[in-house]
Scaffold this active site. Sequence first.
Site, mmCIF file in Angstrom:
data_model
loop_
_atom_site.group_PDB
_atom_site.id
_atom_site.type_symbol
_atom_site.label_atom_id
_atom_site.label_comp_id
_atom_site.label_asym_id
_atom_site.label_seq_id
_atom_site.Cartn_x
_atom_site.Cartn_y
_atom_site.Cartn_z
ATOM 1 N N HIS A 39 -3.129 -5.163 -2.917
ATOM 2 C CA HIS A 39 -2.475 -6.153 -2.059
ATOM 3 C C HIS A 39 -2.176 -5.611 -0.670
ATOM 4 O O HIS A 39 -2.469 -4.455 -0.346
ATOM 5 C CB HIS A 39 -1.247 -6.740 -2.741
ATOM 6 N N HIS A 51 -0.616 -2.279 -0.192
ATOM 7 C CA HIS A 51 -1.497 -1.123 -0.368
ATOM 8 C C HIS A 51 -2.355 -0.902 0.882
ATOM 9 O O HIS A 51 -2.603 0.224 1.269
ATOM 10 C CB HIS A 51 -2.411 -1.313 -1.580
ATOM 11 N N LYS A 82 -5.268 -4.262 -11.055
ATOM 12 C CA LYS A 82 -4.405 -5.223 -10.356
ATOM 13 C C LYS A 82 -4.926 -5.409 -8.936
ATOM 14 O O LYS A 82 -5.651 -4.551 -8.421
ATOM 15 C CB LYS A 82 -2.985 -4.657 -10.254
HETATM 16 N N1 ARG Z 1 1.569 1.936 -7.377
HETATM 17 C C1 ARG Z 1 2.746 1.509 -6.688
HETATM 18 C C2 ARG Z 1 2.637 0.032 -6.302
HETATM 19 O O1 ARG Z 1 1.577 -0.493 -6.299
HETATM 20 C C3 ARG Z 1 3.027 2.288 -5.455
HETATM 21 C C4 ARG Z 1 3.353 3.712 -5.714
HETATM 22 C C5 ARG Z 1 4.284 4.237 -4.706
HETATM 23 N N2 ARG Z 1 4.518 5.624 -4.864
HETATM 24 C C6 ARG Z 1 5.417 6.169 -5.677
HETATM 25 N N3 ARG Z 1 5.486 7.462 -5.720
HETATM 26 N N4 ARG Z 1 6.231 5.436 -6.360
HETATM 27 O O2 ARG Z 1 3.604 -0.581 -5.927
#
Ligand code: ARG
Length: 628
Positions: free
Chosen positions: A149, A152, A146
């Site tokens: 963005h 991130h 993905k």
């Molecule tokens: N992978 C998730 C996203 O892109 C963020 C993860 C955040 N951390 C967690 N422990 N939920 O939105």
Amino acid sequence: MTRTNDHLSINPESSCLDAYRSSIATQISSSLGIPLSTAYEGVDYGKKGIDFTVAIPRFRLKEKPAILADKVVSEFTPNEYLQFITRDGIFIHYICHTTNLIRTVLKQIFTLSKPTGSHPHGSYGCNNSGSGKQIVIEFSSPNIAKPFHAGHLRSTIIGTFLANLFDANGWKTIRLNYLGDWGKQYGLLAIGFHRYGSEEKLTNNAILHLFEVYVRVNKDVENEKENSPNKFSPTNQEAKELFKKMEDNDKETLDLWKRFRDLSIVEYEKLYRRLNVRFDVYGGESLVKEELIMESLGKLKSKNLLTKKTERESRIGAAALAAEAISDEQDTGDDDQAPDALALDFDQYNLGKPVVQKGDGTTIYILRDIAGARQRYQLYNFDKMIYVIGDQQDLHVRQFFKALSLMEEPFADELEHVNFGKIHGMSSRKGEVKFLSDILDASKEAMLDQMKKNDEKMKDVTDPEYTSDEVGMTCVKIQDMSAKRAHAYTFDLQRMTSFEGDTGAYLQYAHVRLCSVQRKVALDGIIPRDNPDLIDTTLLIEPKVRELVFALASYPDVVKTAMKNYEPSTIVSYCFKISHLVSSAWETLIVRGQETELAQARLYVFQCTRSVLASAMRLLSLTPLDRM
Ligand code: ARG
């Protein structure tokens, strides 16, 4: 500069100003008959032109503050730390002994800026408040296949800063990347790869290729849905089955998925290295242990925290949860016949009813977070854990923190969510930004353009490619960390790469200038001395020097303040403060052409300034440049 009392741990060995504050506290304590520590707490930074101020009423004593102030003034004795005081009603203002201040502060900076085993760039600004304690900081956490963005990117920048900050405060820090690498979409990705994948492209650039494959296979699903009377997509169905196989540990599917994951990590690491970011652990949703997930579910049940929810209800709830949510698990529109899902019954806390397990038994993002936190505690036995996640997931985080607290997990109170606002308008010349590398390339290009406009700056640069890349990333990071985290901002390549205003480019330039003065005077044979006792600091009589030195002396306090508010902007503001102070000092503090002792003393000031600025920049994960 910080004006709060963030300096209650008194340690003159790491923060010279503590000795000056102690001296004030000793006199206050004896005049007012209050404990030394109370007096110490009452010593604040003063307004411009004043070093420290004590407001008498804050001690809440019986006698009238004005009378007490009289007493303090009449009993004041100048000493090696304090030169004089002035009184303004109930405020007592202290001025430190200027020559001693300049000498001791610079010597401390010089000495503590030397590399040591534990601090390769010196330890000035660091303290030991976290010694013996361990923290897990989770940040960045992109989703495989993905786009990487804006959220991130912010998480990566802010998370790295926080990790550096905890290091500087003596903590043992574990940097954890929690990859989005699990869920039905990875079943879909595997199907896509069988249809459209290329081994060669996968090895060359996994991130790019997996993204392309993912987009294509999603198109298939859309088309199928459009062309089917009941919106049924066989591909989607297949993906669900494949994911179920993954959850059931099917070797072949898992092997392929693991290669996607490993190759993506290789690619991410290149980008992180470029950004001066590193991780100790690449975790991920997939690595949350099945037993722990099931056990967590059991615990939630036995604590009576669960309720049933139809799939339709859960979809509506999920949509409200987060517009930009992570998991595509929530966007399936074809589960109407599915059995009831299990949800947390959190209406009474105003936290809704988040689904933890779907009707078909597959797990959901939030349940993996609940079990994941427990797993991390088992693994690392942390004293604190921070999640650096954007504010769109505030509700999600509150929900799983609440669950852990109701489950009475021993670490539940040690969890913190460090959130941040959105970035608007992040796009490159090539259009919408999909990959981190696009953002970095775009800022590098913009920087190169800026540099080309300025021959004066360009002529000193030996490696424009490297330099523009570093400065470009500094610009991205500074733009990101300049305001309070909670503020959303608009990504503006043009503005952020300008040399005008408080930009990353300006900051790097300030550092470069401090390096270049040293190179220039070396041509006249002025080489910095290695022994600070051989520098005659009494020659440094300009008010500019005093102001600058006092600001340098406050760096250890600034680090402590940042530790309280988790705001990178505290450090960014400090960097600009120092940059502005030196930039206004160049005219008065000329080094070249001065007689040797004076030149040496001034050079010493710039050398110490450079060290402190470089430390502050490194805390922000920047690489201070020598030339640009
Ligand atoms: N992978 C998730 C996203 O892109 C963020 C993860 C955040 N951390 C967690 N422990 N939920 O939105």
